[in-house]
Write an enzyme that holds these catalytic residues in place. Structure first.
Site, mmCIF file in Angstrom:
data_model
loop_
_atom_site.group_PDB
_atom_site.id
_atom_site.type_symbol
_atom_site.label_atom_id
_atom_site.label_comp_id
_atom_site.label_asym_id
_atom_site.label_seq_id
_atom_site.Cartn_x
_atom_site.Cartn_y
_atom_site.Cartn_z
ATOM 1 N N GLU A 75 -1.426 6.337 8.631
ATOM 2 C CA GLU A 75 -2.167 7.500 8.002
ATOM 3 C C GLU A 75 -3.008 8.175 8.820
ATOM 4 O O GLU A 75 -3.512 7.583 9.863
ATOM 5 C CB GLU A 75 -2.537 7.021 6.589
ATOM 6 C CG GLU A 75 -3.810 6.175 6.830
ATOM 7 C CD GLU A 75 -4.346 5.546 5.439
ATOM 8 O OE1 GLU A 75 -3.521 5.515 4.296
ATOM 9 O OE2 GLU A 75 -5.516 5.032 5.236
ATOM 10 N N LYS B 231 0.830 -1.162 -0.053
ATOM 11 C CA LYS B 231 0.181 0.026 -0.192
ATOM 12 C C LYS B 231 0.817 1.296 0.025
ATOM 13 O O LYS B 231 0.597 2.307 -0.690
ATOM 14 C CB LYS B 231 -0.978 -0.079 1.299
ATOM 15 C CG LYS B 231 -2.066 -1.085 1.146
ATOM 16 C CD LYS B 231 -3.007 -1.285 2.418
ATOM 17 C CE LYS B 231 -3.971 -2.091 2.209
ATOM 18 N NZ LYS B 231 -3.801 -3.651 2.193
ATOM 19 N N HIS C 33 -12.944 -2.924 10.931
ATOM 20 C CA HIS C 33 -12.154 -2.638 9.648
ATOM 21 C C HIS C 33 -12.883 -3.829 8.509
ATOM 22 O O HIS C 33 -12.024 -3.896 7.593
ATOM 23 C CB HIS C 33 -10.772 -2.483 9.518
ATOM 24 C CG HIS C 33 -10.530 -1.598 10.850
ATOM 25 N ND1 HIS C 33 -10.850 -0.171 10.691
ATOM 26 C CD2 HIS C 33 -9.809 -1.657 12.010
ATOM 27 C CE1 HIS C 33 -10.325 0.355 11.822
ATOM 28 N NE2 HIS C 33 -9.621 -0.462 12.663
ATOM 29 N N ARG D 94 -7.635 -8.389 -7.165
ATOM 30 C CA ARG D 94 -8.517 -9.695 -7.033
ATOM 31 C C ARG D 94 -9.875 -9.280 -7.215
ATOM 32 O O ARG D 94 -10.262 -8.113 -7.239
ATOM 33 C CB ARG D 94 -8.099 -10.231 -5.775
ATOM 34 C CG ARG D 94 -8.461 -9.403 -4.530
ATOM 35 C CD ARG D 94 -8.292 -10.042 -3.353
ATOM 36 N NE ARG D 94 -8.336 -9.564 -2.144
ATOM 37 C CZ ARG D 94 -9.533 -8.814 -1.469
ATOM 38 N NH1 ARG D 94 -10.535 -9.104 -2.000
ATOM 39 N NH2 ARG D 94 -9.293 -8.078 -0.563
#
Length: 665
Positions: A215, A140, A250, A307
Site C-alpha cells: 500500500e 488485512k 514499525h 485482541r
C-alpha cells in the site's frame, strides 16, 4: 475440571445480529502466553478470585509468569513454533490443569480464529472475540475490503506486479499479523522483489502465512488508534484515542492517551469509524482499530487488532477501567453499561527494551541483576532481578506508565521515573526513552512515524561524562567492607601524594583511567565511601553514587542532572580493564562475529569461500528475539572463511565468516 455450560441468546441491533453466550462463571483461567502480558492477566484473575494456570517453554521454566500462577504446564521445547504456537498443546494443558477458560494475551495465537474455535470445541470459554470476527479481520487485505464496504476510509492497495515509480514509496505488510513483522518500506523498484521475498519469509516464520500486500507509504503520518469494547448485546464502546507514532522498525516505543492535538471533528470521525468497524463484524470483547493520519489530516484505516493491545494500560489509566476484567465479564455474557465512564487526565507509556538503539536496535541478552522503578508509576513486566533475558523471545523488559491531570505532567513524571530507575544487566533503550520524552517535538506534540528516522543519531549520541562515575566506582572498590579489621580500613585510605591509586574502566567502548587520593582532588571532596554508596562533594554540591558489583562489571547510579531542560542520566555501566590483555580476545582482521545469540535464517545466495564481496553487502541473516538482523561485509574484498549455515544456532561472539579486505592498488 469445572464444566462450562453454554446457552445462546440472540439480540438484534441496527441490522446487526449478536449471539450472546451466557455461561456459568469462570473458575480457572489458563493464559496461552508468556511474559508481562501473562503476569498482567494473572493479576486481574487473582483479584476476581480465579485460579490461574501458566504454560511455559523450557527456557521459561522459572520465568515470572510461571512463578505468578497457581499451577503451570510445560510445553516441551524452546522455539515458539514448538511451544506457544502449538494449539494442541495449549488445549491439552488447559484440560490437564482443570482450566475452564483460555485467555490468549497478545501475539502468538491471539488472533488465530482456528485456535479460538478449537478452544470452544474443547468445551472451554474463549476470552476473546468470536472466531468469525477474528477471521474477518485476520487478513488485512480482506479486512480492507470489509471496511471499504462499511464506508471506513482507507489506503487503496497497490499490486506489486504492476507498481511503477509513481507508486513509490510503498509499504509491504504481512496480511496475517502485525508487530512490525513482515513489514518493509520500498523506495526504489529495483529492491521491490527482494523486499517482497524477505517480508514474505519473515511473515511465514512469524505467523505461518507468507501473504504480503503493498500500500502507499505515508511519509510523516501519525499512528492513531481507537480502543473499542463490545458486548454480546449490541453495545459498543469507543474508549478514546491513543497516539502510537513513535516507532522503531514499525514497532511502537512510546504511546499515549488521548492522542494529543486532534481536532474534535476528527476525533469524532475516528470514534464513529471504529464503532462501524466493530459492528460490521459483530465484534465482542476488546479490540483496537488503527488509523494513519496523513499530513493533510485525512484518516486512513490500517487494521483492526482483534485482541488486547500492548499499550492498553494508558486507556485503563485515563478511563479508570480494567480491560482484562471487562474481557472476562463480556465473555461470560454480561452486558456493558450503555456508555463508558468519562475520561480523566493523560497517560503516557514507554516500552523498555533490552536493546542498543545506537547499534541498529540490536537486542541484548543476559542476567538482569536489578530492575527497580519509583513507586509513582505503573510497571508491567515479565522480569524480576535475577531473571535472564533470553534470545528466544521479545526483547521488551517492561512497560512503564505515568498518569497525571495534564499531558505535560504525565510526560515529566514518566521521564523522571525512567531516569531514576535502577536497571542493571543488558543494555537498554532507557536513555533513548528519556531523551525522546524531553525532545522539543514530542513535548510540543508534533508527532509522526518518522521521528526516529530524523532524530535517532542525536538521541543516541554519547554526551554523558562518566569520570565521576569511574571515580565513585574506584572509591567503592577501595572502600573496606563494614566490620573489616582496623588495618584493612586504614589500608584503604592511605593518602600518598606521590603514589595515587589508579584504576581503569571501560564505558561504552571508551577506556577511562582515574587516579584518586581520597583527601585531595581538585573540585572533589570525598564525604563517605562504602562498597555500595559513595558520597562526593563536587564543586560545593553533594552527590550520592550507588554502586553495585557484578563479577567484572560495576553499575553506578546517581540522580539525573538537569541542565538546559534535558536530563543527563547518572547511570553508567563500567567494565574493569585488566592489567594485561587476554590473547584470546584477539581476532583475525575482517572477522564477522555474531552480535548476539540467535539462529542463522539465511545465507546470501552463492556465498562461499573465495567469493568477492562489497562493503555493506548482506552476507548472513540472523534471527534473535523476534527480530531479523543482517550481517554485512565490513569492507570490499574476498570471503576467506564461512562458518555459518542456514538453521545453525550461534552464540554471542561466534565467528561467522572472515572477509579479507582488498589491497588498494
Amino acid at each position: 475440571m469445572t464444566n462450562t455450560t453454554n446457552t445462546t441468546r440472540t439480540t438484534h441491533t441496527a441490522n446487526t445480529t449478536y449471539i450472546a453466550n451466557v455461561t456459568s462463571p469462570v473458575s480457572s483461567l489458563l493464559v496461552a502466553n508468556r511474559g508481562e502480558i501473562a503476569v498482567r492477566i494473572f493479576r486481574t484473575a487473582r483479584a476476581l478470585g480465579l485460579a490461574t494456570v501458566a504454560v511455559h517453554s523450557d527456557p521459561d521454566a522459572d520465568a515470572l509468569h510461571v512463578r505468578s500462577a497457581d499451577t503451570a504446564v510445560r510445553l516441551p521445547g524452546a522455539a515458539p513454533a514448538d511451544t506457544y504456537l502449538r494449539a494442541d498443546l495449549l488445549i491439552e494443558a488447559a484440560r490437564a490443569a482443570g482450566a475452564d477458560a483460555v485467555h490468549p494475551g497478545y501475539g502468538f495465537l491471539s488472533e488465530n480464529a482456528d485456535f479460538a474455535r478449537r478452544v470452544q470445541a474443547a468445551g472451554l470459554l474463549w476470552i476473546g472475540p468470536p472466531p468469525a470476527a477474528i477471521e474477518a479481520m485476520a487478513s488485512k487485505t480482506r479486512a480492507k475490503d470489509l471496511m471499504r464496504a462499511a464506508g471506513v476510509p482507507l489506503l487503496e492497495p497497490v499490486d506489486p506486479a504492476t507498481a511503477t515509480a509513481a507508486d513509490l514509496p510503498l509499504l509491504l505488510k504481512a496480511a496475517a499479523g502485525g508487530g512490525g513483522r513482515g513489514m518493509r518500506v520500498v523506495r526504489d523498484l529495483d529492491s521491490l522483489k527482494e523486499n517482497l521475498d524477505a517480508a514474505g519469509a519473515e511473515a511465514l516464520s512469524a505467523f505461518g502465512d507468507g501473504e504480503v500486500f503493498a500500500e502507499p507509504y505515508v511519509e510523516r503520518g501519525r499512528h492513531v488508534e481507537v480502543q473499542v469494547l463490545a458486548d454480546a448485546h449490541g453495545t459498543v464502546w469507543a474508549l478514546g484515542t491513543r497516539d502510537c507514532s513513535l516507532q522503531r522498525r514499525h514497532q511502537k516505543v512510546i504511546e499515549e492517551a488521548p492522542a494529543p492535538d486532534l481536532p474534535d471533528e476528527l476525533r469524532g470521525r475516528l470514534h464513529a469509524a471504529a464503532v462501524a468497524a466493530a459492528r460490521a463484524v459483530s465484534y465482542q470483547g476488546a479490540g483496537t482499530v488503527e488509523f494513519l493520519i496523513g499530513s493533510d489530516g485525512r484518516p486512513y484505516f490500517l487494521e483492526m487488532n482483534t485482541r488486547l493491545q500492548v499499550e492498553h494500560p494508558v486507556t485503563e489509566a485515563v478511563f479508570g477501567l480494567d480491560l482484562v476484567a471487562l474481557q472476562l465479564r463480556v465473555a461470560e455474557g454480561e452486558p456493558l453499561p450503555p456508555g463508558p465512564p468519562e475520561p480523566s487526565g493523560h497517560a503516557v507509556e514507554a516500552r523498555l527494551y533490552a536493546e542498543d538503539p545506537a547499534l541498529d536496535w540490536r537486542p541484548q541478552t543476559g542476567m538482569l541483576h536489578t530492575l527497580d522503578f519509583p513507586e509513582h508509576v505503573r510497571v508491567d513486566t515479565g522480569f524480576t532481578a535475577g531473571d535472564t533475558v533470553s534470545v528466544h523471545y521479545d526483547a521488551m523488559l517492561a512497560k512503564v506508565v505515568a498518569h497525571a491531570p495534564t499531558r505535560a505532567e504525565a510526560v515529566r513524571v514518566l521521564a523522571g521515573a525512567l531516569a531514576r530507575a535502577r536497571i542493571h544487566g543488558p543494555a537498554t533503550n532507557r536513555e533513548l526513552l528519556v531523551r525522546s520524552l524531553w525532545h522539543p517535538e514530542f513535548t510540543a506534540a508534533q508527532l509522526d512515524t518518522g521521528f526516529y528516522d530524523r532524530h535517532l543519531a542525536a538521541l543516541t549520541e554519547d554526551t554523558a561524562d562518566p569520570e565521576l562515575a569511574c571515580l565513585a566506582a574506584a572509591l567503592a572498590e577501595a572502600a573496606p567492607a563494614p566490620g573489616a579489621p582496623l588495618a584493612a580500613r586504614l589500608g584503604g585510605w592511605r593518602n600518598l601524594r606521590s603514589q595515587p591509586q589508579t584504576r581503569r574502566y571501560t564505558v561504552s567502548g571508551t577506556t577511562y583511567e582515574v587516579q584518586y587520593q581520597p583527601v585531595e582532588r581538585p573540585g572533589v571532596r570525598v564525604l563517605a565511601a562504602t562498597p555500595t554508596l559513595v558520597t562526593l562533594e563536587v564543586d560545593g554540591v553533594r552527590r550520592m553514587f550507588h554502586v553495585k558489583h557484578e563479577s567484572n562489571t560495576l553499575y553506578v547510579d546517581s540522580p539525573p542532572a538537569f541542565g538546559g531542560g534535558t536530563p543527563t542520566l547518572g547511570s553508567h555501566t563500567l567494565t574493569r580493564v585488566p592489567r594485561f590483555p587476554d590473547p584470546e580476545d584477539r581476532t583475525e582482521p575482517g572477522s564477522l562475529l555474531a552480535p548476539m545469540p540467535g539462529t542463522v535464517v539465511r545465507v546470501a545466495d552463492g556465498l562461499a569461500p573465495g567469493c568477492a564481496v562489497t562493503a555493506g553487502q548482506p552476507l548472513l541473516w540472523l534471527e534473535a528475539m523476534k527480530m531479523e538482523h543482517r550481517i554485512l561485509a565490513p569492507a570490499s574484498g574476498t570471503l576467506t572463511a564461512l562458518h555459518a549455515a542456514t538453521g545453525q544456532q550461534v552464540e554471542f561472539g561466534a565467528l561467522l565468516a572472515v572477509v579479507q579486505e582488498e589491497t588498494p592498488s
